[in-house]
Enzyme design. Structure first.
Site, short mmCIF file in Angstrom:
data_model
loop_
_atom_site.label_atom_id
_atom_site.label_comp_id
_atom_site.label_asym_id
_atom_site.label_seq_id
_atom_site.Cartn_x
_atom_site.Cartn_y
_atom_site.Cartn_z
N HIS A 204 0.63 -1.26 0.04
CA HIS A 204 0.06 -0.01 -0.06
C HIS A 204 0.86 1.50 -0.04
O HIS A 204 0.47 2.53 -0.63
CB HIS A 204 -0.92 -0.05 1.03
CG HIS A 204 -2.00 -1.24 0.85
ND1 HIS A 204 -2.16 -2.20 1.16
CD2 HIS A 204 -3.19 -0.78 0.15
CE1 HIS A 204 -3.13 -2.79 0.70
NE2 HIS A 204 -3.79 -2.18 0.08
N GLU A 448 -11.24 -10.82 -4.67
CA GLU A 448 -10.06 -10.58 -4.33
C GLU A 448 -9.22 -11.95 -3.65
O GLU A 448 -8.21 -11.90 -3.30
CB GLU A 448 -9.47 -9.32 -3.52
CG GLU A 448 -10.29 -8.96 -2.50
CD GLU A 448 -9.98 -7.35 -1.94
OE1 GLU A 448 -8.89 -6.97 -2.59
OE2 GLU A 448 -10.68 -7.00 -1.14
N ASP A 472 -4.64 -8.13 -4.38
CA ASP A 472 -4.88 -9.17 -3.30
C ASP A 472 -5.15 -10.56 -3.87
O ASP A 472 -4.66 -11.61 -3.46
CB ASP A 472 -6.01 -8.93 -2.24
CG ASP A 472 -5.42 -7.92 -1.31
OD1 ASP A 472 -4.39 -8.25 -0.88
OD2 ASP A 472 -6.22 -6.97 -1.18
N ARG A 482 2.34 -9.50 -0.60
CA ARG A 482 2.61 -8.34 -1.45
C ARG A 482 3.39 -6.93 -0.91
O ARG A 482 3.99 -6.28 -1.60
CB ARG A 482 1.13 -7.51 -1.86
CG ARG A 482 0.44 -7.22 -0.91
CD ARG A 482 -0.93 -6.80 -1.27
NE ARG A 482 -1.23 -5.60 -1.55
CZ ARG A 482 -2.40 -4.97 -1.89
NH1 ARG A 482 -3.70 -5.73 -1.67
NH2 ARG A 482 -2.73 -3.76 -2.10
N CYS A 519 -9.84 -2.88 -10.21
CA CYS A 519 -9.56 -1.78 -9.66
C CYS A 519 -8.30 -2.13 -8.98
O CYS A 519 -7.56 -1.12 -8.28
CB CYS A 519 -10.62 -1.26 -8.35
SG CYS A 519 -10.99 -2.45 -6.95
C1 PEP Z 1 -6.78 -5.06 -4.67
O1 PEP Z 1 -6.45 -5.70 -3.59
O2 PEP Z 1 -6.31 -5.07 -5.82
C2 PEP Z 1 -7.37 -3.64 -4.41
C3 PEP Z 1 -7.80 -2.63 -5.05
O3 PEP Z 1 -7.58 -3.21 -2.90
P1 PEP Z 1 -6.15 -2.95 -2.11
O4 PEP Z 1 -5.10 -2.67 -2.99
O5 PEP Z 1 -6.65 -1.70 -1.15
O6 PEP Z 1 -5.71 -4.18 -1.08
MG MG Z 2 -7.38 -5.42 -1.81
#
Ligand code: PEP
Ligand code: MG
Length: 581
Positions: A204, A448, A472, A482, A519
């Site tokens: 993140h 996810e 995810d 990740r 997304c």
């Molecule tokens: C994802 O997991 O692809 C997602 C968009 O959510 P985040 O990156 O906030 O976990």
């Molecule tokens: Mg996610």
């Protein structure tokens, strides 16, 4: 001496600037630049803070003396003497002055920068007694920072600071680690780029760096030890390389590259008003991922047709456990909705845990066994129904001000779906009972977790739309953390298993006539645009900074031709090889 440090490329472009090394524990110290006529006032704030700390120490010493010889802890008295000595230390005071006068750092920043410089000298000392004095120095500096917290700074607006920074030498931030909450704090900061020792490509922290659209390298291992305060540094965000103390030739080359990136951006900006339509006439929806209500400005500027992912957890971070209440959340969501001027906003319910701790003091990934498999996202929400209901009510109330999609992260079980839907219903009933206005929402599930991707019919029965969180989905399909740079080479969006899950989710949603978007970071990766189009994807959500580059790919694509090719890629043992052709 020139040397380079290698890490992971996470955010595009080139940044050239002086290194500011920030210890992880001091990231939340204010960082802004002052004007020359504010230097005296800042020195005065430091003097006052020092006087307060000296007075505190003397008071403790006096009360120890009053205890009489039997109880007068001689070690404590000696330690306090050391602290008094450190407060007067010439290297500390003259060093701090240097950062204030020469670099125009604010008082807190100057103090912590000099602490870093002296700490390194302590680390190199042979004598263990002297080495341990580093802890004392840190305590003294912490006391001064606390004393300064009570005093107003001459300026504190980050926007003003950012403006000033552009007139001075550019600065780049080097840290061992930055939490997403830290990154948020730097969003409007003076820094032209970031380097961290740890972190993966879709951690993140990396995601926030990308959303800020400034060059960043993560997972650069010991960068924060090898690079010294004030070194000149080049961050090559495309190659994941950090060049330290570059020669004039290398500097000129990167200066050229920097201008080229600028020109490329300039060219792309002309596409803002061009509709995202493929060569065969398919309309593609390009949406923005945002972290804060203000990000809607960048979303509209990039020509986004809505917000495909509002990561609401950023409203919950860095608040020392004080979660935002229903009213505060309602105001934030409302600001985002009004900011989008009638375009839809997809608000995802809170997704904390794993590499998104609520606070920097809260347990971090490494304090837990497998935090990514623990109490995060919807699991966290369902574990605290009162908190979750407050968020749901806030979103439903905000939905009275514009079109809203409500998105639920990390669902895997039928029982979670049932509980979530029941709570959404309860939140509505609570608002009705209280006579509080609220609006309709479309309900969406994030896909996810592989378990969800393998049971899509269940999700389609209960939800209006799906959003594939590839970050995810890759993490959980390939069993790769990740955020862990040690296994980042195995984090592969093109692994056949990942592609199968993404493609079948898209196909099943489309068959049922339900909306489906991606997304995760795959949506903003221009090397994957054609493949996703070929799989049938028509809705992409990404950082505003990536929208125009993806649009450029879309304008050159023919989905009819791509569909056949995508099937070949899906059957391939090595899909990456076909993409390279
Ligand atoms: C994802 O997991 O692809 C997602 C968009 O959510 P985040 O990156 O906030 O976990
Ligand atoms: Mg996610």
């Amino acid at each position: 001496m020139t040397f380079s440090v290698h890490g992971l490329a996470v955010s595009r472009g080139v940044a050239i600037g002086r290194a500011v090394i920030v210890a992880a524990s001091r990231v939340d110290v204010a960082h802004y630049l002052i004007s020359p006529d504010e230097v005296e006032a800042e020195i005065e704030r430091l003097r006052r803070a020092r006087a307060v700390v000296v007075e505190d120490i003397l008071r403790v010493q006096r009360s120890l003396a009053e205890l009489g010889p039997n109880d007068a802890h001689p070690e404590l008295t000696a330690l306090l003497d050391v602290h008094l000595m450190l407060l007067q230390d010439e290297q500390l005071t003259s060093g701090v002055k240097h950062w204030l006068v020469e670099r125009h750092y604010n008082a807190e920043w100057a103090l912590t920068t000099q602490l870093e410089v002296i700490s390194r000298q302590f680390d190199e000392m042979e004598d263990p007694y002297l080495r341990e004095r580093k802890a004392d120095l840190e305590q003294v500096v912490d006391r001064m920072l606390r004393a300064m917290r009570g005093q107003a700074a001459p300026i504190a607006a980050p926007a003003v600071a950012a403006e000033r920074a552009s007139k001075d030498e550019p600065l780049v931030l080097i840290a061992h680690d930055l939490s997403p909450a830290d990154m948020l704090q730097f969003k409007q900061s003076v820094f032209a780029g970031f380097v961290t020792d740890v972190g993966g490509k879709t951690s993140h922290t990396a995601i926030v760096a990308r959303s800020m659209d400034i060059p960043a390298v993560v997972g650069a291992r010991s960068a924060s030890h090898l690079i010294r305060q004030d070194d000149w540094v080049v961050i090559d965000g495309d190659a994941g390389v950090v060049v330290v103390d570059p020669s004039p030739i290398v500097l000129a080359e990167y200066g050229f590259k920097q201008r080229q990136v600028e020109m490329e951006r300039e060219k792309l900006s002309r596409l803002k008003h061009t509709p995202a339509v493929t060569l065969d006439g398919q309309k593609i929806e390009l949406l923005a991922n945002i972290e804060q209500p203000n990000d809607t400005v960048a979303a509209l500027k990039a020509g986004a047709m809505g917000v495909g992912l509002f990561r609401s957890e950023f409203l919950f971070m860095g608040r020392s456990g004080q979660l935002p209440d229903e009213e505060e959340q309602y105001q934030a969501y409302r600001r985002a909705i009004e900011g989008m001027q009638g375009l839809p906003v997809t608000i995802r319910t809170v997704d904390v845990g794993a590499d998104k701790p609520l606070d920097r003091g809260a347990p971090r990934s490494d304090d837990h066994l497998n935090p990514a498999l623990g109490l995060r996202a919807i699991r966290w929400s369902l574990a605290d129904p009162a908190m979750f209901l407050a968020q749901l009510r806030a979103i439903l109330r905000a939905a009275a001000h514009g079109p809203v999609n409500l998105l639920i992260p990390m669902l895997a079980h039928g029982s979670e779906i049932r509980q979530t839907l029941a709570l959404v219903q309860r939140a509505r009933e609570q608002l009705d009972a209280a006579g509080v206005p609220h609006g309709p929402v479309k309900l969406g599930a994030m896909i996810e977790v592989p378990a969800a991707a393998l049971t899509i019919p269940l999700f389609l029965r209960h939800f209006d739309f799906l959003s594939i969180g590839t970050n995810d989905l890759i993490q959980y399909t390939l069993a790769i953390d990740r955020a862990d740079e040690a296994v980042s080479h195995l984090y592969d969006p093109l692994h056949p298993a990942v592609l199968q899950l993404v493609a079948s989710t898209i196909a099943q949603a489309r068959e049922q006539g339900k909306g489906v978007s991606v997304c995760g970071e795959m949506a903003g990766d221009v090397t994957l645009t054609r493949l996703l189009l070929g799989m049938g994807l028509r809705s992409f959500s990404m950082h505003p900074s990536q929208i125009l580059a993806v649009k450029q790919q879309i304008l050159r694509s023919d989905t009819v031709k791509l569909a056949g090719w995508a099937q070949e890629v899906l059957r391939a043992d090595d899909p990456a090889a076909l993409l390279a052709d």
